[in-house]
Design an enzyme around this catalytic site. Structure first.
Site: not given
Length: 1010
Positions: A509, A536-537, A541-542, A835, A943, A972, A988
């Site tokens: 961000a 965190n980026t 997992g991308g 989740r 998160h 976030e 993302l």
């Protein structure tokens, strides 16, 4: 001769305190559910009474629904008197006065502890804490009734035999709320001007005094506790507090008692002001107030602390934590004995500490015998000289992505050279490690170095690799571990600069925001508190969720996706609010047209922007423990889904290479629309964006912590920050500040404080997040008067490493290949669930532990791994491998027949395309080809959905819904988008989309004339 600790003190009431020490009120949370006194509580206080002049019993609620924490004591009804009498007698029997603290939590009352009742306060203004309820404004009659309740509580305290009461006007509870301009917006006689806001505390004091007189309670102590400042804007400032205290002094209470964490504390509002508040107090006190004893508190542990506090100007001292460790504190310090800072792990019973209190004081508990052994060994090692066998040693350091070859050159007495082959490591995470850690070790000739924040695994790996080289050279590496750390040269320098925009945080961000500012032709400085950028980026997992039907259409739909569409088609539109009905109807029309024509065309993945929007909005709806539903801000969701594909294309322009050969489905994403970069995890985003920022003269200040936003005329015009060596940085901005600091997933206390969703959050919960994600931006926003939204909802990642919380260890694959097996050898959930469903199911398993089972075929699909990494994880137990299912079960201590039967049954479901046990509807591979693997997993915080309230331009909003000019937030740190649950791949999407918008908006709107 100055004040002495054992001096007696005579109060206005005529009571004589035998010395200047009182035991501070500490929340021990040990009452019965109804607020009655327990035997455990009596035992705790009896054991600590005697040498202190008085013992203050903590926060006793005057109204049943006024509790602020569990296990609170009550004085709301006459039937509590008998138990309170036993408590008073237990304190008095050894010679201490017993004082009872009276309070009402007001808007800080938690509905969870108050039968679900909504809290009350001076005005309907929620506390500036995440998910605080908006209180009901007390009517004028209720205000009068509350004053009477304090009077009735005083009568009960007198009947119970207490020697006095302390009116609790601190810690943001009800009395403070009436005095605060933040919580009191009333326009009647109880609010408005400072003169009106002081009336409620004054009337409570007068009522307590009247009751004491009516009851003819001679020599009865009446004290008042206060908090000196509030960080809220508007809020109580120290000048206001002195007005309050000087006013109360006119009614001659026996003492005033400050609430602070240190008797030497300075202002929390103005961090440049280094004058201790006690000095200000002495200068600003009236003649009347000067005659009233002032109790100091906070960090009084040793005799020298107590004597310094008296010398600074306090007349009485309130001692808290030290009395937990040493019940005879006053006697011990007068004998010049040192008071321990910690309690021994075996001392709960000897120290008579109630179990609820023992659980929350774990930071003070250690095994003293073990600590003593460590100390003696350390002392011996510090006197030992090293003797290495000279040479170059080839060793390995454990890195994020596997073993890193390393050369360590040693002379007979020194480490000469450290070279690390970092070609396989995540550069964004580890670069500072390879640059600084070897330098620090060589310069200090010590292994006692701090790990590089944000790169703990690699830091520890390098230290252990060097330790291995030292072992091979014939020396004990503990000798170098025992050497002192390198000394940091502290700086008192102040650096001032001006730039267009300051961005705080260097994750996706922040970098997106900075790149967008630079694209607009404006200058930018980024602040990062850690040595490494990426936040965190770089750990993700991308995958970015972004509908792109022209790309998705070239891939076949998988089993179960048709059923998902059919279920959405049948969804009751009546559950969707009117504002969103049009979009939902479009989605249903799109699905209907697709399903009607599906037989006459090649199978492909259905998707659309509207479908993504509706899934995101509905997927975020959740209910808290009290059944209150939260939904996302639909306009924010719309902004996200309308702009995310543009974000993907913008990232491509910045150099990110997306893998166009597959459409992925991130965990919990609900659909296949994931754009994934070619490099592992989020590294490619950070490399490309940081490269763009640097190439366009953007600056990144690492190891620089933002401490305060500069606010002038209601606008945010800069930031005050501090570097690791103490250098102060003052940045002035022409276009404001962008907060991109991430959430608070690495701040366990904050998670527990605001939690309204999970039944509980364990003290030892791990996180998948960077350790930097501790809520810093939220705290900065609160200082500026920002509003918060959705803070009680956090998301756990069910498939995290039990030891570290890391996500990408072991064999992690897509949900279509997940097979979860608990310690009993059974499946327990549909692995394709969201989740939070997966996490709740996992938390219900024995030890919250389960295993992801894979075979050789599935291993080939594992994300973010390599053969060297797998080899290392097999060695350290992160991954378990066996040649047969039976052998794997034995290694996991699972019943063999149950485990094998479960796997065979799952394989049958794969063959038939349907899961009869848990309705999993998408499968890729069976578990059938040896060798077989198990990855141990537990849920971890992944998160945080809540944060600063923003609008679609990313402007931060205040508690009145107005934008704070010059302050933006993205990622976030901002709330309101994902509501109670974030879909996989949307994090993302969020950070890159709103990061771009924040940069564009800041660049376009100056806050000062250019």
């Amino acid at each position: 001769m100055g004040k002495q600790l054992l001096d007696s003190v005579t109060l206005n009431s005529g009571v004589v305190l035998k010395n200047r020490v009182l035991m501070a009120p500490m929340t021990i949370q040990s009452a019965y559910f109804d607020g009655s006194v327990t035997t455990e509580m009596i035992d705790y206080y009896r054991f600590r009474s005697g040498d202190a002049a008085a013992v203050i019993v903590e926060s006793c609620f005057v109204e049943d629904n006024g509790r602020g924490f569990p296990g609170a004591i009550g004085i709301d009804t006459d039937d509590k008197i008998a138990g309170l009498r036993r408590l008073a007698e237990a304190i008095q029997e050894k010679g201490s006065k017993a004082i009872l603290q009276l309070y009402h939590a007001g808007r800080m009352a938690n509905p969870r502890y108050n039968s679900g009742d909504k809290p009350i306060s001076a005005s309907p203004v929620a506390a500036l804490r995440p998910d605080a309820a908006v209180p009901r404004e007390m009517t004028a009659i209720q205000v009068e009734q509350m004053i009477e309740r304090f009077g009735e509580a005083t009568r009960r305290a007198i009947e119970a035999g207490f020697d006095g009461v302390e009116i609790h006007g601190a810690n943001t509870y009800l009395l403070q709320q009436f005095f605060s301009p933040h919580s009191n917006r009333r326009q009647d006689k109880w609010g408005g001007s400072r003169e009106n806001r002081v009336k409620f505390p004054v009337e409570v004091l007068k009522k307590v005094q009247d009751v004491v007189q009516e009851q003819d309670a001679k020599s009865f102590i009446i004290g008042y506790r206060y908090s000196p400042e509030e960080i809220e804007e508007p809020g109580i400032r120290f000048e206001d507090t002195m007005y309050l205290l000087n006013t109360l002094a006119e009614y001659e209470p026996d003492y005033v008692h400050v609430s602070m964490n240190s008797y030497k504390r300075t202002s929390i509002v103005n961090q440049d002001d280094t004058e201790p508040l006690i000095d200000k107090y002495l200068k600003m006190q009236s003649d009347k107030l000067a005659k009233i004893p002032h109790i100091g508190v906070g960090s009084i542990a040793q005799r020298q602390d107590a004597e310094e506090a008296l010398e600074m100007g306090y007349e009485l001292l309130s001692v808290g934590k030290a009395y937990l460790v040493e019940p005879n504190w006053t006697e011990k310090v007068m004998n010049d004995e040192k008071i321990e800072s910690f309690v021994d792990i075996h001392d709960q019973q000897p120290l008579h500490i109630p179990s609820p209190l023992w659980k929350v004081m774990d930071f003070m508990i250690l095994d003293k015998e073990e600590e003593h052994r460590k100390y003696e060994k350390l002392k011996a090692l510090q006197n030992k000289k090293v003797a290495f066998k000279p040479g170059v040693y080839h060793v390995f350091a454990k890195g994020h992505n596997g073993d890193l070859p390393m050369e360590v050159e040693l002379s007979e007495t020194e480490i000469l050279r450290i070279d690390v082959d970092d070609s396989s490591e995540s550069e964004g995470i580890a670069n500072p490690v390879f640059e600084r850690l070897p330098r620090d070790i060589i310069e200090g000739q010590t292994l006692n170095v701090d790990v590089i924040s944000g790169a703990t695994v690699t830091s520890e790996g390098i230290v252990e690799g060097i330790a291995e080289a030292i072992k091979q050279a014939g020396e004990d590496p503990d000798v170098l571990r025992a050497r002192p750390k390198p000394v940091i040269q502290w700086s008192n320098e102040t650096i001032e600069e001006t730039t267009d925009v300051v961005v705080i945080g260097t994750g996706g961000a922040g970098l997106s925001a900075a790149a967008s500012v630079l694209e607009a032709g404006k200058s930018v400085i980024m602040l990062e508190k850690f040595p490494a950028i990426g936040g965190n980026t770089i750990r993700t997992g991308g995958q970015v969720n972004a509908p792109e039907p022209s790309w998705q259409n070239s891939f076949s739909a998988l089993a179960g996706e048709k059923e998902t569409l059919e279920a959405m088609l049948k969804h009751d539109i009546g559950e969707i609010d009117t504002e969103y009905r049009a979009d939902f109807e479009i989605v249903q029309q799109q699905i209907k047209a697709y399903l009607e024509d599906i037989e006459n065309q090649p199978a492909y993945l259905f998707d659309s922007t509207e479908f993504h929007r509706i899934q995101t909005y509905i997927g975020g709806k959740r209910k808290d423990r009290n059944g209150t539903e939260i939904s996302g801000d639909y306009q924010l969701v719309k902004t996200l889904t309308d702009n995310v594909l543009t974000s993907v294309k913008w990232l491509t322009d910045k150099g990110v290479h997306f893998d166009r050969s597959v459409v992925d489905m991130p965990v919990g994403a609900l659909w296949r629309r994931g754009h994934k970069p070619m490099k592992a995890q989020g590294l490619e985003y950070i490399e490309s964006l940081s490269g763009f920022v640097k190439q366009h003269q953007g600056r990144i200040m690492n190891e620089t912590t933002a401490e305060k936003l500069i606010k002038e005329n209601g606008k945010i015009v800069g930031v005050e920050a501090r570097k690791a060596n103490g250098t102060k940085i003052k940045l002035h901005t022409r276009h404001g500040v962008i907060l991109a600091t991430g959430g608070f997933g690495a701040n366990t206390q904050m998670l527990q404080q605001y939690n309204t969703y999970w039944d509980y959050i364990p003290d030892d919960i791990k996180t998948t997040n960077s350790p930097a994600i501790t809520g810093d931006g939220i705290k900065l926003g609160l200082q500026a008067g920002a509003d918060l939204v959705g803070m009680g909802f956090t998301q756990m990642m069910p498939i995290s490493d039990p030891k570290t919380g890391a996500l990408f260890t072991g064999l992690i694959v897509t949900p279509s290949n997940f097979v979860f097996i608990n310690k009993q050898g059974k499946r327990f959930v549909n692995e394709f669930e969201s989740r939070d469903v997966l996490s709740k199911a996992a938390l219900e398993q024995p030890d919250s532990m389960f295993y992801i089972i894979a075979d050789e075929n599935i291993k080939a699909l594992a994300m973010n791994t390599s053969e060297s990494k797998i080899k290392h994880e097999l060695e350290d137990g992160t991954l378990i491998k066996a040649d047969t299912l039976e052998a794997l079960a034995e290694k996991l201590y699972i019943d063999v027949s149950t485990f094998v039967s479960t796997i065979e049954r799952y394989n049958q479901f794969v063959d038939q395309g349907h899961d009869d046990d848990f309705n999993k509807n998408a499968f890729d591979l069976k578990i059938e080809k040896a060798p077989f693997y198990a990855t141990p997993r537990k849920p971890a915080i992944h998160h945080t959905m809540g944060g600063l309230r923003i609008n679609t331009d990313t402007a931060v909003l205040d508690i009145d819904g107005k934008s704070i000019e010059g302050l933006y937030a993205a990622g976030e740190v901002a709330g309101g988008i994902h509501a109670g649950n974030r879909l996989g791949g949307n994090a993302l999407a969020d950070i890159f989309t709103f990061g771009r918008i924040a940069g564009q908006q800041a660049a376009a709107h100056p806050v000062v004339e250019e």
